[in-house]
Design a protein around this motif. Structure first.
Motif, PDB file in Angstrom:
ATOM      1  N   VAL A 131      36.281   4.939  32.846  1.00  0.00           N
ATOM      2  CA  VAL A 131      37.631   4.954  33.521  1.00  0.00           C
ATOM      3  C   VAL A 131      37.933   3.881  34.261  1.00  0.00           C
ATOM      4  O   VAL A 131      39.146   3.273  33.997  1.00  0.00           O
ATOM      5  CB  VAL A 131      37.635   6.230  34.392  1.00  0.00           C
ATOM      6  CG1 VAL A 131      39.002   6.494  35.017  1.00  0.00           C
ATOM      7  CG2 VAL A 131      37.178   7.349  33.524  1.00  0.00           C
ATOM      8  N   THR A 132      37.117   3.404  35.245  1.00  0.00           N
ATOM      9  CA  THR A 132      37.559   2.163  36.087  1.00  0.00           C
ATOM     10  C   THR A 132      37.650   0.966  35.236  1.00  0.00           C
ATOM     11  O   THR A 132      38.366   0.089  35.496  1.00  0.00           O
ATOM     12  CB  THR A 132      36.462   1.751  37.077  1.00  0.00           C
ATOM     13  OG1 THR A 132      34.980   1.926  36.540  1.00  0.00           O
ATOM     14  CG2 THR A 132      36.245   3.088  38.013  1.00  0.00           C
ATOM     15  N   GLY A 133      36.879   0.810  33.946  1.00  0.00           N
ATOM     16  CA  GLY A 133      36.871  -0.456  33.253  1.00  0.00           C
ATOM     17  C   GLY A 133      38.386  -0.572  32.874  1.00  0.00           C
ATOM     18  O   GLY A 133      38.841  -1.550  32.378  1.00  0.00           O
ATOM     19  N   ARG A 134      39.109   0.579  32.484  1.00  0.00           N
ATOM     20  CA  ARG A 134      40.627   0.562  31.921  1.00  0.00           C
ATOM     21  C   ARG A 134      41.417   0.227  32.959  1.00  0.00           C
ATOM     22  O   ARG A 134      42.235  -0.471  32.707  1.00  0.00           O
ATOM     23  CB  ARG A 134      41.031   1.937  31.264  1.00  0.00           C
ATOM     24  CG  ARG A 134      40.177   2.208  30.022  1.00  0.00           C
ATOM     25  CD  ARG A 134      40.567   3.667  29.458  1.00  0.00           C
ATOM     26  NE  ARG A 134      39.532   4.163  28.666  1.00  0.00           N
ATOM     27  CZ  ARG A 134      39.792   3.906  27.283  1.00  0.00           C
ATOM     28  NH1 ARG A 134      40.395   3.185  26.792  1.00  0.00           N
ATOM     29  NH2 ARG A 134      38.534   4.443  26.666  1.00  0.00           N
ATOM     30  N   LEU A 135      41.250   0.551  34.167  1.00  0.00           N
ATOM     31  CA  LEU A 135      41.891   0.225  35.151  1.00  0.00           C
ATOM     32  C   LEU A 135      41.636  -1.161  35.755  1.00  0.00           C
ATOM     33  O   LEU A 135      42.678  -2.067  35.924  1.00  0.00           O
ATOM     34  CB  LEU A 135      41.475   1.127  36.461  1.00  0.00           C
ATOM     35  CG  LEU A 135      41.983   2.712  36.275  1.00  0.00           C
ATOM     36  CD1 LEU A 135      41.406   3.598  37.490  1.00  0.00           C
ATOM     37  CD2 LEU A 135      43.440   2.882  36.298  1.00  0.00           C
ATOM     38  N   PHE A 136      40.528  -1.720  35.817  1.00  0.00           N
ATOM     39  CA  PHE A 136      40.120  -3.115  35.960  1.00  0.00           C
ATOM     40  C   PHE A 136      40.867  -4.100  35.096  1.00  0.00           C
ATOM     41  O   PHE A 136      41.139  -5.295  35.245  1.00  0.00           O
ATOM     42  CB  PHE A 136      38.658  -3.374  36.224  1.00  0.00           C
ATOM     43  CG  PHE A 136      37.997  -2.427  37.508  1.00  0.00           C
ATOM     44  CD1 PHE A 136      38.796  -2.097  38.459  1.00  0.00           C
ATOM     45  CD2 PHE A 136      36.835  -2.279  37.510  1.00  0.00           C
ATOM     46  CE1 PHE A 136      38.191  -1.545  39.439  1.00  0.00           C
ATOM     47  CE2 PHE A 136      36.286  -1.624  38.450  1.00  0.00           C
ATOM     48  CZ  PHE A 136      36.861  -1.395  39.525  1.00  0.00           C
ATOM     49  N   TRP A 137      40.593  -3.585  33.655  1.00  0.00           N
ATOM     50  CA  TRP A 137      40.996  -4.448  32.679  1.00  0.00           C
ATOM     51  C   TRP A 137      42.626  -4.641  32.897  1.00  0.00           C
ATOM     52  O   TRP A 137      43.125  -5.785  32.915  1.00  0.00           O
ATOM     53  CB  TRP A 137      40.846  -3.922  31.439  1.00  0.00           C
ATOM     54  CG  TRP A 137      41.550  -4.505  30.115  1.00  0.00           C
ATOM     55  CD1 TRP A 137      40.820  -5.530  29.420  1.00  0.00           C
ATOM     56  CD2 TRP A 137      42.515  -4.462  29.598  1.00  0.00           C
ATOM     57  NE1 TRP A 137      41.387  -6.201  28.437  1.00  0.00           N
ATOM     58  CE2 TRP A 137      42.745  -5.540  28.703  1.00  0.00           C
ATOM     59  CE3 TRP A 137      43.664  -3.913  29.651  1.00  0.00           C
ATOM     60  CZ2 TRP A 137      43.717  -5.694  27.690  1.00  0.00           C
ATOM     61  CZ3 TRP A 137      44.916  -4.047  29.151  1.00  0.00           C
ATOM     62  CH2 TRP A 137      44.791  -5.051  27.847  1.00  0.00           C
ATOM     63  N   PHE A 138      43.312  -3.560  33.074  1.00  0.00           N
ATOM     64  CA  PHE A 138      44.687  -3.703  33.276  1.00  0.00           C
ATOM     65  C   PHE A 138      45.307  -4.826  34.423  1.00  0.00           C
ATOM     66  O   PHE A 138      45.713  -5.585  34.341  1.00  0.00           O
ATOM     67  CB  PHE A 138      45.572  -2.349  33.476  1.00  0.00           C
ATOM     68  CG  PHE A 138      46.989  -2.640  33.673  1.00  0.00           C
ATOM     69  CD1 PHE A 138      47.727  -3.017  32.765  1.00  0.00           C
ATOM     70  CD2 PHE A 138      47.648  -2.496  35.135  1.00  0.00           C
ATOM     71  CE1 PHE A 138      49.338  -3.049  33.001  1.00  0.00           C
ATOM     72  CE2 PHE A 138      48.786  -2.673  35.079  1.00  0.00           C
ATOM     73  CZ  PHE A 138      49.705  -2.901  34.117  1.00  0.00           C
ATOM     74  N   ALA A 139      44.342  -4.451  35.704  1.00  0.00           N
ATOM     75  CA  ALA A 139      44.532  -4.984  36.779  1.00  0.00           C
ATOM     76  C   ALA A 139      44.081  -6.644  36.680  1.00  0.00           C
ATOM     77  O   ALA A 139      44.763  -7.510  37.152  1.00  0.00           O
ATOM     78  CB  ALA A 139      43.856  -4.795  38.071  1.00  0.00           C
ATOM     79  N   GLY A 140      43.070  -6.747  35.860  1.00  0.00           N
ATOM     80  CA  GLY A 140      42.718  -8.214  35.576  1.00  0.00           C
ATOM     81  C   GLY A 140      43.592  -8.848  34.900  1.00  0.00           C
ATOM     82  O   GLY A 140      43.954 -10.130  35.028  1.00  0.00           O
ATOM     83  N   ARG A 141      44.244  -8.302  33.716  1.00  0.00           N
ATOM     84  CA  ARG A 141      45.383  -8.944  33.210  1.00  0.00           C
ATOM     85  C   ARG A 141      46.545  -9.495  33.899  1.00  0.00           C
ATOM     86  O   ARG A 141      47.147 -10.412  34.053  1.00  0.00           O
ATOM     87  CB  ARG A 141      45.886  -8.049  32.161  1.00  0.00           C
ATOM     88  CG  ARG A 141      44.775  -7.695  30.735  1.00  0.00           C
ATOM     89  CD  ARG A 141      44.158  -9.048  30.395  1.00  0.00           C
ATOM     90  NE  ARG A 141      42.961  -8.901  29.656  1.00  0.00           N
ATOM     91  CZ  ARG A 141      41.896  -8.810  29.908  1.00  0.00           C
ATOM     92  NH1 ARG A 141      41.364  -8.975  31.426  1.00  0.00           N
ATOM     93  NH2 ARG A 141      40.813  -8.804  29.380  1.00  0.00           N
TER      94      ARG A 141
END
Length: 150
Positions: A131-141
């Protein structure tokens, strides 16, 4: 891969084999928000038996050195399952002999979350990663895009 990079990695490998702790720069956004490009981390060799889910491992995969979180290890065939904190999916299994070591400390960082390396948060991120990976991925972009504008 250029000869200089290959020689550099061999030299780092040799220092780790001698039991030394080395400092290296980080590139990429796969461990966002814990690690960011141009952060400097400390790596130490560690035995397979001492690797624990939550450790941030440095390993070789497809000719690159990668720093991702250990999700699971299998003792039967000594393979490691890893995932970048900023990625929603696990990596392909890695043979334990490809592991270079674990990140023991973040020396220089721009991330306000780097302090969490080697804390109980590491174990939490193992379980919440899908779950957090998807959120972190978006925030990282978003962050990466902002860094490119400057």
């Amino acid at each position: 891969m250029t000869t200089n990079i290959k020689q550099y990695r061999q030299w780092i490998d040799q220092l780790l084999d001698e039991g030394r702790t080395v400092q290296v720069p980080v590139y990429g956004m796969s461990m966002f928000p814990i690690l960011m490009p141009r952060d400097t981390v400390q790596i130490k060799r560690i035995a397979f038996e001492d690797m624990k889910p939550g450790h941030v491992l440095v390993f070789e995969q497809n000719g690159q050195w990668v720093a991702h979180r250990l999700v699971k290890k299998t003792t039967k065939n000594q393979t490691l399952i890893t995932r970048g904190d900023g990625l929603p999916y696990n990596d392909a299994p890695v043979d334990a002999d490809r592991a270079k070591g674990i990140i023991t400390k973040v020396i220089k960082t721009r991330s306000p979350f780097a302090w969490s390396i080697n804390t109980k948060i590491d174990r939490f991120l193992v379980w919440t990663g899908p779950v957090t990976g998807r959120l972190f991925w978006f925030a990282g972009r978003v962050v990466s895009w902002g860094l490119q504008i400057r």
